[in-house]
Design an enzyme around this catalytic site. Structure first.
Site, short mmCIF file in Angstrom:
data_model
loop_
_atom_site.label_atom_id
_atom_site.label_comp_id
_atom_site.label_asym_id
_atom_site.label_seq_id
_atom_site.Cartn_x
_atom_site.Cartn_y
_atom_site.Cartn_z
N TYR A 117 0.86 -1.18 0.00
CA TYR A 117 0.00 0.00 0.00
C TYR A 117 0.90 1.24 0.00
CZ TYR A 117 -3.42 3.47 1.62
OH TYR A 117 -4.22 4.58 1.74
N LYS B 75 4.49 9.35 8.45
CA LYS B 75 4.28 8.79 9.79
C LYS B 75 5.27 9.34 10.84
CE LYS B 75 1.33 5.24 8.10
NZ LYS B 75 1.33 4.35 6.99
N ASP C 241 9.41 2.67 -0.43
CA ASP C 241 8.39 3.37 0.34
C ASP C 241 8.60 3.02 1.81
OD1 ASP C 241 6.21 4.40 1.59
OD2 ASP C 241 4.71 3.52 0.26
C1 LIG Z 1 0.66 4.86 5.61
C2 LIG Z 1 1.38 4.57 4.36
C3 LIG Z 1 1.26 5.38 3.22
C4 LIG Z 1 0.28 6.50 3.13
O1 LIG Z 1 0.50 7.52 4.04
P1 LIG Z 1 -0.70 8.52 4.39
O2 LIG Z 1 -0.06 9.51 5.31
O3 LIG Z 1 -1.76 7.69 5.04
O4 LIG Z 1 -1.17 9.13 3.14
C5 LIG Z 1 2.06 5.11 2.14
N1 LIG Z 1 2.93 4.08 2.16
C6 LIG Z 1 3.05 3.27 3.22
C7 LIG Z 1 4.05 2.17 3.18
C8 LIG Z 1 2.28 3.48 4.35
O5 LIG Z 1 2.39 2.63 5.38
#
Ligand SMILES: *Cc1c(COP(=O)(O)O)cnc(C)c1O
Length: 430
Positions: A147, A270, A242
């Site tokens: 994701y 995060k 990511d």
């Molecule tokens: C949480 C997350 C996102 C998205 O971040 P948001 O701040 O919710 O838009 C993208 N990539 C990874 C791996 C994530 O865990």
């Protein structure tokens, strides 16, 4: 075991649905995968949450990852207060942006230049645009169950809430976009090799959760990340790690420091916002220089680099410079994971456990989980039973099997042992 009273949460949820689609501003919060009423939170302190009915819970969600130092960490709160008193936004550069950028670069030397944005989604969206602009290619490879936020071209076979709600590929994404996204199984380097051998020259980037955390926690097989690095180098493809979830989580320097791999670009979010909305993307100077105003790839933000958010991020990353923190986190997380694993063995409940640092997962399945397909074999009904059993006993886990458990620095041994005891009690009836 007395049932907890959730009357005020129920009322709030009813009311919320008159104003907000599904009553929530992010789908997984609605408890769709586990049933029941989402608890409405009133406050958080340390490792605990208090809901509007006055129940308290030991929290293993941590706002889905950011709160590695727990709720309302006093040093961070104080700095946020001080920053707010100086005005909340100027739309002009501040020195806080340099400080946060430096703290990021110090932890991740692959990030020679970094651009701040307001969420993880924005970070991945911008990184993909940059990779496309830089390479002048359109296609993107992503992996099933990974994701990367709700970016159009990445919301294809996506994990997290998308999986939970049964729409891994969302309507509303034009076929013209979908055709540029190649979705391959995670941990299958042959599949990547095969596609790149045929279409290498069309592919702008490969984006990967180097450790996947959005189909539950799934670790890369030996050689997988190295393989991605090699293939991308060979075909001139931009490799994007990511690390929105894993950055400053699994180690100070993220997954890339553990596996000693230098991606071309990294996306963050995060933890770097210390509980406020911050995302970032960065990497090789040569690539980052394609972004406006240096280069032609446009990306901007009214509140990007917001001084209050930067301050929360700086306060967090300054604390995380202390390597002792990651040692303690490792010990606590190991204690929790080992306790839950032993409990499953004792109760003869089939489960597969994964962990890296303070990110862990218990899949209710009797076989190893290495990708999306094997993750999907998990018994989600059993997970729902686990979730509600724990909630009733005062422990807040993610309301979905396909999410990580996050341990923070303020989870004490006492809370962890109590969690394992409660877990034993819950799975007794499985
Ligand atoms: C949480 C997350 C996102 C998205 O971040 P948001 O701040 O919710 O838009 C993208 N990539 C990874 C791996 C994530 O865990």
């Amino acid at each position: 075991m007395s049932k907890i009273i959730l009357e005020k949460s129920k009322n709030a949820f009813d009311k919320a649905q008159s104003f907000i689609p599904g009553g929530v501003n992010s789908p997984v919060r609605a408890f769709g995968a586990v049933g029941g009423t989402p608890i409405f939170i009133k406050s958080g302190a340390g490792c605990r949450l208090t809901d509007v009915d006055g129940n308290t819970y030991v929290d293993y969600v941590g706002s889905w990852g950011p709160l590695i130092l727990g709720h309302a960490e006093p040093r961070i709160v104080k700095k946020i207060h001080d920053a707010v008193a100086n005005g909340t936004s100027y739309g002009a550069p501040t020195e806080t942006e340099i400080q946060l950028a430096q703290l990021i670069q110090e932890a991740m030397p692959s990030i020679e230049r970094v651009r701040m944005v307001n969420s993880g989604t924005e970070a991945t969206m911008s990184a993909i645009r940059l990779a496309r602009g830089f390479t002048r290619r359109d296609a993107v490879i992503k992996f099933e169950g990974c994701y990367h936020g709700h970016v159009d071209s990445l919301l294809i076979q996506a994990g997290s809430g998308a999986t939970t709600l049964g729409t891994p590929t969302s309507p509303g994404i034009p076929q013209d976009f979908v055709k540029h996204t190649i979705s391959l199984p995670y941990n299958d380097i042959d599949a990547v090799n095969e596609v790149c051998a045929r279409r290498g020259k069309e592919i702008a980037c490969i984006i990967v959760e180097a450790v996947a955390g959005n189909m539950g926690v799934v670790l890369p097989k030996k050689g997988y990340l190295e393989g991605l690095r090699e293939i991308t180098k060979k075909h001139g493809i931009v490799l994007i790690f990511d690390e929105v979830m894993t950055g400053f989580r699994v180690a100070h320097g993220g997954v890339q420091s553990i596996y000693n791999i230098t991606p071309d670009l990294t996306t963050l979010g995060k933890i770097i916002g210390g509980g406020l909305p911050v995302g970032a993307y960065g990497g090789k100077k040569e690539i980052m220089d394609s972004i406006s105003p240096v280069g032609p790839v446009y990306q901007a933000g009214t509140l990007s680099g917001n001084p209050v958010a930067m301050t929360a991020g700086i306060a967090t990353l300054e604390i995380l410079r202390d390597s002792a923190i990651y040692k303690t986190l490792e010990e606590k997380s190991k204690r929790l994971a080992a306790g839950m694993e032993q409990a499953c063995r004792d109760a003869r409940v089939p489960a597969y456990h994964t962990r890296i640092g303070s990110m862990l997962c218990t899949f209710f399945t009797d076989r190893p989980v290495t990708d999306y397909a094997t993750a999907m074999k998990s018994d989600t009904k059993r997970y729902a039973k686990f979730f509600h059993g724990m909630l009733e006993r005062g422990f807040y886990f993610a309301p979905s099997q396909f999410e990580a458990v996050f341990v923070s620095t303020v989870h004490g041994e006492k809370e962890i042992d109590a969690t394992v005891d409660a877990f034993r009690d819950v799975i007794k009836d499985f």
